[in-house]
Design a protein around this motif. Structure first.
Motif, short mmCIF file in Angstrom:
data_model
loop_
_atom_site.label_atom_id
_atom_site.label_comp_id
_atom_site.label_asym_id
_atom_site.label_seq_id
_atom_site.Cartn_x
_atom_site.Cartn_y
_atom_site.Cartn_z
N PHE A 235 0.85 -1.18 0.00
CA PHE A 235 0.00 0.00 0.00
C PHE A 235 0.89 1.24 0.00
N VAL A 236 0.64 2.12 -0.96
CA VAL A 236 1.46 3.32 -1.07
C VAL A 236 1.26 4.19 0.17
N THR A 237 2.39 4.58 0.77
CA THR A 237 2.38 5.37 2.00
C THR A 237 3.25 6.61 1.81
N GLN A 238 2.75 7.75 2.23
CA GLN A 238 3.51 9.00 2.15
C GLN A 238 4.01 9.37 3.54
N ILE A 239 5.29 9.74 3.60
CA ILE A 239 5.93 10.05 4.88
C ILE A 239 6.59 11.42 4.80
N ASP A 240 6.22 12.31 5.71
CA ASP A 240 6.88 13.61 5.82
C ASP A 240 8.16 13.44 6.62
N LEU A 241 9.28 13.93 6.08
CA LEU A 241 10.59 13.76 6.70
C LEU A 241 10.96 14.99 7.52
N ASP A 242 11.87 14.78 8.46
CA ASP A 242 12.40 15.87 9.27
C ASP A 242 13.03 16.92 8.36
N THR A 243 12.64 18.17 8.54
CA THR A 243 13.04 19.23 7.61
C THR A 243 14.54 19.41 7.55
N GLU A 244 15.20 19.49 8.70
CA GLU A 244 16.63 19.75 8.72
C GLU A 244 17.44 18.58 8.18
N SER A 245 17.03 17.37 8.50
CA SER A 245 17.80 16.19 8.09
C SER A 245 17.65 15.89 6.61
N ALA A 246 16.47 16.15 6.04
CA ALA A 246 16.20 15.78 4.65
C ALA A 246 16.35 16.92 3.68
N LYS A 247 16.69 18.10 4.17
CA LYS A 247 16.75 19.27 3.31
C LYS A 247 17.79 19.09 2.20
N GLY A 248 17.36 19.34 0.96
CA GLY A 248 18.27 19.30 -0.17
C GLY A 248 18.50 17.95 -0.79
N LEU A 249 17.90 16.88 -0.25
CA LEU A 249 18.09 15.55 -0.85
C LEU A 249 17.44 15.50 -2.23
N PRO A 250 18.08 14.87 -3.20
CA PRO A 250 17.55 14.87 -4.56
C PRO A 250 16.39 13.91 -4.74
N LEU A 251 15.70 14.10 -5.85
CA LEU A 251 14.54 13.28 -6.20
C LEU A 251 14.96 11.88 -6.61
N GLY A 252 14.18 10.89 -6.19
CA GLY A 252 14.35 9.53 -6.71
C GLY A 252 15.30 8.63 -5.98
N ILE A 253 15.94 9.09 -4.90
CA ILE A 253 16.87 8.23 -4.17
C ILE A 253 16.09 7.09 -3.50
N PRO A 254 16.56 5.85 -3.60
CA PRO A 254 15.88 4.75 -2.91
C PRO A 254 15.95 4.91 -1.39
N VAL A 255 14.86 4.58 -0.73
CA VAL A 255 14.81 4.67 0.74
C VAL A 255 14.19 3.37 1.28
N ARG A 256 14.42 3.18 2.57
CA ARG A 256 13.82 2.05 3.29
C ARG A 256 13.20 2.58 4.57
N MET A 257 11.99 2.17 4.84
CA MET A 257 11.30 2.59 6.05
C MET A 257 11.24 1.42 7.02
N ARG A 258 11.46 1.73 8.28
CA ARG A 258 11.31 0.70 9.30
C ARG A 258 10.62 1.30 10.51
N LEU A 259 9.96 0.42 11.26
CA LEU A 259 9.26 0.87 12.45
C LEU A 259 10.24 1.06 13.58
N LEU A 260 9.90 1.94 14.50
CA LEU A 260 10.83 2.24 15.59
C LEU A 260 10.99 1.08 16.54
N ASP A 261 10.02 0.17 16.58
CA ASP A 261 10.12 -0.94 17.54
C ASP A 261 10.77 -2.17 16.94
N GLU A 262 11.29 -2.05 15.67
CA GLU A 262 11.90 -3.21 15.03
C GLU A 262 13.31 -3.39 15.56
#
Length: 319
Positions: free
Chosen positions: A292-319
């Motif tokens: 299921f497609v999920t949209q995630i808002d990232l931390d502004t300071e940490s993600a600022k300036g990252l380019p389009l299309g970079i592969p990412v991986r999401m994990r839960l905090l309790d994993e």
């Protein structure tokens, strides 16, 4: 026989190990930016370009301009139509000219005096008609002339009343409505003229200019694309087994290729429909492969300036 058994065990062992693998603990996806497209309002040539791909642009900054000469001519004509409608309304609201009213007064006076003259003549002939001093025909002609003079007097008086009262209310309202319609058409044409200059609707980076100077894009074609904002967001494909564990508003970690540590993010939205085969057509084992497609808002300071299309991986905090 034992050798054959060992060979068989060796061949099927990878499949047994695969079957025992735990469920995936990461959801995969890519970094995305909000894309704001500018479109051509007319199939006219691009006559000027104000920015280049990769430029950072402010909201409202002009990006390119289409040939607007035909639209400018239309705006000029509609301005003239508005001026005509304004003067027509002023004329009706002001009423008839004083000279016209004065002329009508004089006509009414002339008709009155003519009627009085005809009345005296007719009365005089009627008095001597019995004596034979005038013929019956002459008396009848005088009576007929008197009737015509009375009708002419009434007509002159009615015209005077009309001029003194001014134009009818319906005529004034019709002219006012015509003026409003002309102004609306001018406003529409002016707004369309402004759109011949394609501007950035939001601040960001100009990502794409698919047409070059002199090209004639078709109506509605995308002529500019701006990656809006200062921070990208992540689009990940959430595995079906995670649907009961993740909800909008949850905080998650997003690992970006090339960065040492994860970035915190907050789940913005989870689509209710699976990206592939509908769940009700699948078996229990197959449903675990849905995403299921999920949209995630990232931390502004940490993600600022990252380019389009970079592969990412999401994990839960309790994993």
């Amino acid at each position: 026989m034992r050798a054959h058994s060992g060979l068989i065990l060796l061949l099927i062992s990878p499949f047994l190990l695969a079957a025992c693998d735990p469920a995936p603990v990461e959801a995969l996806g890519t970094l995305e930016w909000d894309r704001v497209n500018g479109r051509a309002v007319a199939s006219e040539a691009i006559v000027e370009m104000f920015a280049h791909e990769g430029d950072r642009v402010a909201a409202g900054a002009p990006l390119l301009k289409l040939d607007s000469r035909l639209q400018e001519a239309l705006v000029s004509r509609l301005k003239a139509v508005v001026v005509q409608a304004e003067w027509k309304l002023k004329k009706l609201e002001a009423g008839y000219r004083p000279e016209e009213v004065a002329s009508a007064i004089a006509d009414a006076e002339a008709a009155k005096y003519n009627r009085q003259t005809m009345q005296l003549e007719s009365e005089r002939k009627e008095k001597v008609r019995s004596t034979g001093a005038v013929s019956g025909r002459s008396a009848d002609l005088s009576a007929n002339s008197l009737a015509q003079a009375k009708a002419a007097e009434r007509s002159a008086n009615e015209r005077l009343k009309m001029l003194q009262s001014g134009y009818r209310k319906e005529e004034v309202e019709q002219a006012r409505a015509g003026l409003e319609a002309a102004r609306a058409e001018l406003l529409h044409a002016t707004e369309a003229l402004e759109r011949y200059t394609v501007k950035a609707e939001r601040a960001g980076v100009l990502d794409s200019l698919p047409f070059k100077l002199g090209d004639k894009p078709p109506i509605g074609a995308v002529v500019t694309t701006v990656l809006a904002g200062d921070t990208p967001w992540a689009r990940v494909y959430l595995p079906e087994p995670w649907m009961s564990r993740v909800k909008p508003g949850d905080t998650v970690e997003v690992i970006v290729d090339g960065r040492a540590g994860p970035i915190r993010g907050k789940v913005r939205y989870i689509e209710s429909n699976a990206s592939f085969t509908p769940y009700y057509t699948l078996s229990e084992d197959d449903r675990s492969r849905l995403s299921f497609v999920t949209q995630i808002d990232l931390d502004t300071e940490s993600a600022k300036g990252l380019p389009l299309g970079i592969p990412v991986r999401m994990r839960l905090l309790d994993e």
